[in-house]
Design an enzyme around this catalytic site. Structure first.
Site, mmCIF file in Angstrom:
data_model
loop_
_atom_site.group_PDB
_atom_site.id
_atom_site.type_symbol
_atom_site.label_atom_id
_atom_site.label_comp_id
_atom_site.label_asym_id
_atom_site.label_seq_id
_atom_site.Cartn_x
_atom_site.Cartn_y
_atom_site.Cartn_z
ATOM 1 N N ASP A 122 -82.746 -61.818 46.935
ATOM 2 C CA ASP A 122 -81.929 -62.994 46.628
ATOM 3 C C ASP A 122 -80.630 -62.875 47.425
ATOM 4 O OD1 ASP A 122 -81.429 -65.429 45.285
ATOM 5 O OD2 ASP A 122 -80.198 -64.402 43.791
ATOM 6 N N ASP A 200 -72.464 -71.399 48.633
ATOM 7 C CA ASP A 200 -71.190 -72.091 48.807
ATOM 8 C C ASP A 200 -71.401 -73.238 49.792
ATOM 9 O OD1 ASP A 200 -68.569 -72.882 49.449
ATOM 10 O OD2 ASP A 200 -67.807 -70.867 49.043
ATOM 11 N N ASP A 236 -77.414 -77.938 44.468
ATOM 12 C CA ASP A 236 -77.101 -79.173 43.756
ATOM 13 C C ASP A 236 -76.350 -80.151 44.647
ATOM 14 O OD1 ASP A 236 -73.950 -78.491 42.197
ATOM 15 O OD2 ASP A 236 -74.993 -77.218 43.622
#
Length: 343
Positions: A122, A200, A236
């Site tokens: 990850d 980010d 998102d």
């Protein structure tokens, strides 16, 4: 009052006025990234609008505690009370000189009880709750989290020890964009999955080069993993989701494809570009865009993705959310997910 004192007071008043105006200008011009409010329509189609109270000046969510719901079984609240809290910078520039130093491969026997297990990596793992949950659920896998904030990785390793899953999960302070290939070059097992989740966004065009997914990382992942290995991307912010997808499509030289077994018609959704997530030009702040070549911008704008026809996954195929994902879904906002597979 003397002439000199009168002049001094006038000068001080002028400075205060100038400072006040400058501060007001800075506050008014400060870019506040978008947050959506639902309008009653499907999340994929609703028009996103600004909510200036929810985000800080650099995109961080303000005033939100970590949702314990999905992570309650980890008991991290009690553990944090025991080992103490930390203060971490929300944003770190990955282009800093010290973060360009390539991380050497670790001694895998020191990290995992059985380093021959398949590995999930990850990149930009953040606080680490996602991998801690995965490590508890998938004892047949090893899990490696990479993040450039050393305090987060240190705390995540302390959490892993307290939770009792340190045998198959480890967190490293490393710039994955720079060091992925070198770190994985000596891993004795196979890589099952690589994920980049809610990175980010770096909204300003001149900061796009700070984003995690760059051509360099795409090539490194393609070279380090075997055919059939999955790459999971989600954000998102639609623009960021599209940018990550497009980087893999443009720069992988045909070595990746969309996982059609997951991107079935009933399992995906499509989204029009929300007006509030478009990049902010430096002109909005009165600056120049010297860091981004015009030719690269033109090529990026002209690129038409064939993968866009596969849509975005409605559900998270990982089965475990990240902290940011819980925030977003609790607010009823859309998430843009895509699963790729190494050809």
């Amino acid at each position: 009052m003397s002439v000199c004192r009168h002049a001094a007071l006038n000068t001080l008043a002028g400075q205060r006025l100038a400072f006040g105006r400058g501060l007001a200008w800075h506050t008014a011009r400060r870019y506040v990234p978008p947050r959506a409010k639902t309008t009653g329509e499907s999340p994929a189609k609703e028009n996103l609008v600004y909510d200036r109270k929810a985000y800080g000046p650099k995109g961080e969510l303000k005033g939100k505690a970590v949702p314990e719901g999905p992570f309650q079984e980890l008991g991290l609240k009690e553990i944090s009370d025991k080992i103490g809290g930390i203060r971490v910078r929300q944003h770190v520039n990955p282009l800093k000189r010290e973060l360009q130093i390539v991380t050497p491969p670790p001694a895998w026997n020191d990290l995992f009880e059985d380093p021959k297990k398949v590995l999930h990596v990850d990149i930009g793992c953040g606080p680490g709750r996602f991998l801690l949950m995965k490590a508890r659920e998938r004892l047949d896998q090893n899990h490696l989290g990479l993040d450039i904030r050393v305090k987060l990785t240190e705390r995540a390793n302390a959490w892993a020890s307290e939770v009792g899953c340190e045998s198959n999960v480890h967190f490293m302070m490393s710039n994955g964009t720079v060091s992925f290939s070198n770190i994985l070059s000596t891993y004795p097992g196979k890589v099952a999955c690589v994920s980049v989740q809610f990175p980010d966004p770096h909204f300003k065009k001149r900061h796009h080069k700070r984003r995690i997914v760059q051509p360099q990382l795409v090539d490194a992942i393609a070279n380090c993993i075997q055919p059939g290995t999955k790459v999971f991307l989600q954000s998102d912010v639609l623009e960021v989701g599209e940018a990550m997808r497009d980087q893999f499509e443009r720069y992988s030289a045909g070595r990746f494809a969309v996982d059609a077994s997951l991107h079935r018609p009933e399992a995906v959704t499509f989204a029009d570009e929300p007006i509030a997530t478009k990049s902010i030009d430096d002109a909005d702040e009165g600056g120049s865009d010297e860091d981004v070549e015009e030719t690269e911008e033109e090529e990026e704008a002209a690129f038409q993705s064939d993968w866009a026809t596969f849509g975005w996954l409605k559900e998270n195929p990982m089965g475990v959310p990240t902290e940011r994902e819980v925030y977003v879904l609790n607010d009823g906002l859309p998430v843009y997910r895509i699963m790729l597979v190494r050809c």
